[in-house]
Design an enzyme around this catalytic site. Structure first.
Site, PDB file in Angstrom:
ATOM      1  N   LYS A 130      50.105  64.268  24.335  1.00  0.00           N
ATOM      2  CA  LYS A 130      49.366  63.254  23.577  1.00  0.00           C
ATOM      3  C   LYS A 130      50.333  62.653  22.582  1.00  0.00           C
ATOM      4  CE  LYS A 130      45.157  61.634  23.405  1.00  0.00           C
ATOM      5  NZ  LYS A 130      44.103  61.623  24.446  1.00  0.00           N
ATOM      6  N   ASP A 170      44.155  55.525  24.515  1.00  0.00           N
ATOM      7  CA  ASP A 170      43.172  56.358  23.812  1.00  0.00           C
ATOM      8  C   ASP A 170      42.605  55.456  22.723  1.00  0.00           C
ATOM      9  OD1 ASP A 170      42.214  59.346  23.608  1.00  0.00           O
ATOM     10  OD2 ASP A 170      42.602  58.788  21.543  1.00  0.00           O
TER      11      ASP A 170
HETATM   12  P1  NDP Z   1      38.218  52.608  21.651  1.00  0.00           P
HETATM   13  O1  NDP Z   1      39.205  52.328  20.605  1.00  0.00           O
HETATM   14  O2  NDP Z   1      38.080  51.719  22.828  1.00  0.00           O
HETATM   15  O3  NDP Z   1      36.747  52.699  21.003  1.00  0.00           O
HETATM   16  C1  NDP Z   1      36.411  53.579  19.994  1.00  0.00           C
HETATM   17  C2  NDP Z   1      35.024  53.248  19.491  1.00  0.00           C
HETATM   18  O4  NDP Z   1      34.573  54.270  18.607  1.00  0.00           O
HETATM   19  C3  NDP Z   1      34.973  51.941  18.725  1.00  0.00           C
HETATM   20  O5  NDP Z   1      33.716  51.316  18.947  1.00  0.00           O
HETATM   21  C4  NDP Z   1      35.086  52.396  17.264  1.00  0.00           C
HETATM   22  O6  NDP Z   1      34.470  51.505  16.350  1.00  0.00           O
HETATM   23  C5  NDP Z   1      34.320  53.709  17.307  1.00  0.00           C
HETATM   24  N1  NDP Z   1      34.830  54.632  16.290  1.00  0.00           N
HETATM   25  C6  NDP Z   1      36.091  55.068  16.143  1.00  0.00           C
HETATM   26  N2  NDP Z   1      36.195  55.883  15.087  1.00  0.00           N
HETATM   27  C7  NDP Z   1      34.953  55.956  14.567  1.00  0.00           C
HETATM   28  C8  NDP Z   1      34.406  56.632  13.444  1.00  0.00           C
HETATM   29  N3  NDP Z   1      35.177  57.407  12.666  1.00  0.00           N
HETATM   30  N4  NDP Z   1      33.082  56.470  13.195  1.00  0.00           N
HETATM   31  C9  NDP Z   1      32.304  55.685  13.974  1.00  0.00           C
HETATM   32  N5  NDP Z   1      32.778  55.007  15.052  1.00  0.00           N
HETATM   33  C10 NDP Z   1      34.073  55.159  15.327  1.00  0.00           C
HETATM   34  O7  NDP Z   1      38.507  54.120  22.114  1.00  0.00           O
HETATM   35  P2  NDP Z   1      38.045  54.873  23.419  1.00  0.00           P
HETATM   36  O8  NDP Z   1      36.674  54.428  23.810  1.00  0.00           O
HETATM   37  O9  NDP Z   1      39.136  54.819  24.402  1.00  0.00           O
HETATM   38  O10 NDP Z   1      37.987  56.374  22.892  1.00  0.00           O
HETATM   39  C11 NDP Z   1      36.827  56.947  22.326  1.00  0.00           C
HETATM   40  C12 NDP Z   1      36.899  58.469  22.391  1.00  0.00           C
HETATM   41  O11 NDP Z   1      37.021  58.865  23.764  1.00  0.00           O
HETATM   42  C13 NDP Z   1      38.088  59.118  21.677  1.00  0.00           C
HETATM   43  O12 NDP Z   1      37.691  60.379  21.206  1.00  0.00           O
HETATM   44  C14 NDP Z   1      39.103  59.313  22.801  1.00  0.00           C
HETATM   45  O13 NDP Z   1      40.023  60.347  22.509  1.00  0.00           O
HETATM   46  C15 NDP Z   1      38.171  59.698  23.934  1.00  0.00           C
HETATM   47  N6  NDP Z   1      38.680  59.536  25.282  1.00  0.00           N
HETATM   48  C16 NDP Z   1      39.166  58.336  25.730  1.00  0.00           C
HETATM   49  C17 NDP Z   1      39.602  58.192  27.024  1.00  0.00           C
HETATM   50  C18 NDP Z   1      40.052  56.881  27.585  1.00  0.00           C
HETATM   51  O14 NDP Z   1      40.302  56.825  28.796  1.00  0.00           O
HETATM   52  N7  NDP Z   1      40.122  55.815  26.808  1.00  0.00           N
HETATM   53  C19 NDP Z   1      39.627  59.346  27.939  1.00  0.00           C
HETATM   54  C20 NDP Z   1      39.019  60.530  27.409  1.00  0.00           C
HETATM   55  C21 NDP Z   1      38.590  60.604  26.123  1.00  0.00           C
HETATM   56  P3  NDP Z   1      35.144  50.072  15.964  1.00  0.00           P
HETATM   57  O15 NDP Z   1      34.853  49.206  17.148  1.00  0.00           O
HETATM   58  O16 NDP Z   1      34.427  49.645  14.750  1.00  0.00           O
HETATM   59  O17 NDP Z   1      36.579  50.358  15.768  1.00  0.00           O
HETATM   60  O1  2IT Z   2      41.819  61.891  26.303  1.00  0.00           O
HETATM   61  C1  2IT Z   2      42.135  61.458  27.435  1.00  0.00           C
HETATM   62  O2  2IT Z   2      41.946  62.123  28.453  1.00  0.00           O
HETATM   63  C2  2IT Z   2      42.704  60.101  27.522  1.00  0.00           C
HETATM   64  N1  2IT Z   2      42.802  59.433  26.511  1.00  0.00           N
HETATM   65  C3  2IT Z   2      43.176  59.580  28.834  1.00  0.00           C
HETATM   66  C4  2IT Z   2      44.550  60.085  29.147  1.00  0.00           C
HETATM   67  C5  2IT Z   2      45.205  59.488  30.377  1.00  0.00           C
HETATM   68  O3  2IT Z   2      46.366  59.857  30.605  1.00  0.00           O
HETATM   69  O4  2IT Z   2      44.596  58.696  31.100  1.00  0.00           O
END
Ligand code: NDP
Ligand code: 2IT
Length: 450
Positions: A130, A170
């Protein structure tokens, strides 16, 4: 055994806390795994003798570097970049990059540690890493983001490669950032390889990668409910967040007949008792992905309720999907969900539920899937993007959706295998942790002392 303390959760965590002072998120993530895995290790002395868990909790290496960039006014900014290469026992390092002001070593070590088990569960050959930076893309122009990404990659490129370490997105890192970083890597190395996943379709990206984490999360819930003879159809759902994972969790839930009644972002949450249909979700996608505005605009547009600075967990629902960030469900929020009749929680985010919240769900005997199982679809399709890049071909959307669905089914099966309780309940936490641990541990044992 050379003055070694008895392997208990308490002794193990004391040592970990001593070696990693003040890294509270890292401690939290390790404790959850250790609590499941230590009893298993005690039944398998070969893991204990080789100190496999201690080795897994120590990253292979941690790279920390300076990232300097210039804003549109010519002002100079200094950020800190990281890549924690955690474990490559079962494949090259693989895991996302996070750009967020809260990024520090504790956050990235928790995420990298989780990734070890998650990637193992996907059935694909991927190790864990990461990285990211304490950079806030919010409020920055596209050109500022580009300059930051180029500067970040100018240093990172030395440590990654398509057979070494393959980053992805992420929090705060989506297609725009991935594209800037991939472009810079290609320019520096003069090679076109699958060194990063989550690319756009035109230059090596995969169908369904963008949707994969959220779709996978909804599929996992479908599997858990199916196991009990139930389904998503007609269930009211709350999805926190409004980013990549939240949007696609909501999209698949809608397709499966669920009724999504609340979503959120850092500004607050919206409650739409009529349900967010695909058309309304398209509005949210445009709002967040293009306009990068607050979810409050949804409430104005569709005349629903908006609650500033609040989390959505007080809204009664059948199913809850935390998809925003870590530690967003504490004990009170979990109690509120259970009290209001919630029967299932699947985590789209990484570690969104505090330990006390997990205890509430488990004691209430509701379905609860930890992120390392239910959000593994994203990295799984990243793995499939790597495969396609290596083969220099593209599978079609249906092929990828079918593969994603099958991987989520297999992850669910593994959780059942190791998580089945005597009374019939399934402990998905224990199941995911032991299944994820075993594959990596066996590879590490086979390599001997390295
Ligand atoms: P994005 O940046 O696309 O979206 C994050 C969302 O969560 C936004 O709407 C943001 O609000 C909101 N957010 C972030 N921090 C806070 C907070 N402290 N309080 C309230 N809302 C919050 O990120 P992802 O959707 O990619 O990631 C979201 C989660 O999923 C993370 O934990 C990430 O590690 C996990 N994840 C992501 C993967 C991926 O493929 N992208 C894979 C597996 C897990 P705002 O729009 O206002 O910024
Ligand atoms: O938390 C996760 O699994 C991710 N943000 C995706 C990682 C990846 O390599 O696609």
């Amino acid at each position: 055994m050379h003055g070694r303390k008895k392997l208990t959760l308490e002794n193990f965590m004391q040592g970990l806390a001593r070696r990693n002072p003040r890294q509270f998120e890292f401690h939290q993530a390790v404790e959850e795994v250790a609590a499941s895995v230590i009893p298993y290790i005690l039944q398998h002395p070969e893991y204990m003798k080789a100190r496999i868990l201690e080795r897994m909790a120590e990253p292979d290496r941690t790279i920390i570097f300076r990232v300097v960039w210039e804003d549109d006014q010519g002002g100079i900014h200094v950020n800190r970049g990281y890549r924690v290469q955690f474990n490559n026992a079962i494949g090259p390092y693989k895991g996302g990059l996070r750009f967020h002001p809260t990024v520090n070593l504790s956050i990235l070590k928790f995420l990298g540690f989780e990734q070890t088990f998650k990637n193992s569960l996907t059935t694909l050959p991927m190790g864990a890493a990461k990285g990211g930076a304490n950079f806030n893309p919010k409020g920055k122009s596209d050109r500022e983001v580009m300059r930051f990404c180029q500067s970040f990659m100018t240093e990172l490129h030395r440590y990654i490669g398509p057979n070494v370490d393959i980053p992805a997105g992420d929090l705060g890192v989506g297609t725009r950032e991935i594209s800037y970083m991939f472009g810079q890597y290609k320019r520096l190395e003069n090679e076109f390889t699958g060194v990063i996943t989550g690319k756009a379709l035109e230059y090596g990206g995969s169908f369904v990668r963008r949707e994969a984490t959220g779709y996978g999360c909804a599929y996992f819930m479908q599997q858990m409910l199916h196991q009990k003879g139930d389904s998503v159809e007609g269930k009211t759902c709350i999805v926190s967040g409004a980013g990549n994972v939240a949007q696609h969790t909501a999209e698949k839930l809608i397709e499966l007949g669920g009724k999504v009644i609340a979503m959120s972002d850092t500004s607050g949450f919206i409650h739409d008792p009529e349900g967010i249909d695909q058309e309304k979700l398209n509005f949210i996608m445009d709002l967040k992905n293009r306009k990068r505005a607050s979810i409050a605009e949804y409430a104005e547009k569709f005349k629903s309720q908006y609650y500033p600075n609040q989390k959505p967990w007080s809204v009664p629902c059948d199913l809850a999907f935390p998809c925003a960030t870590q530690n967003e469900i504490d004990e009170c929020a979990a109690q509120e969900l259970v009290k209001n009749g919630c029967i299932g929680v699947a985590e789209g985010a990484n570690m969104p539920t505090l330990k006390e919240g997990v205890n509430v769900f488990q004691n209430a005997r509701i379905l609860y899937a930890p992120g390392k199982a239910s959000n593994a679809g994203g990295v799984a399709v990243s793995g499939l993007e790597m495969t396609q890049n290596i083969m220099r071909l593209n599978w079609n959307r249906d092929e990828l959706e079918a593969r994603l669905k099958d991987i989520m089914r297999q992850i669910h099966q593994k959780c059942l295998y190791y998580g089945q309780e005597e009374d019939g309940r399934i402990d998905y936490v224990r199941g995911a942790n032991i299944a994820g641990f075993k594959k990596v541990a066996d590879a590490m044992l086979a390599y001997g002392t390295i």
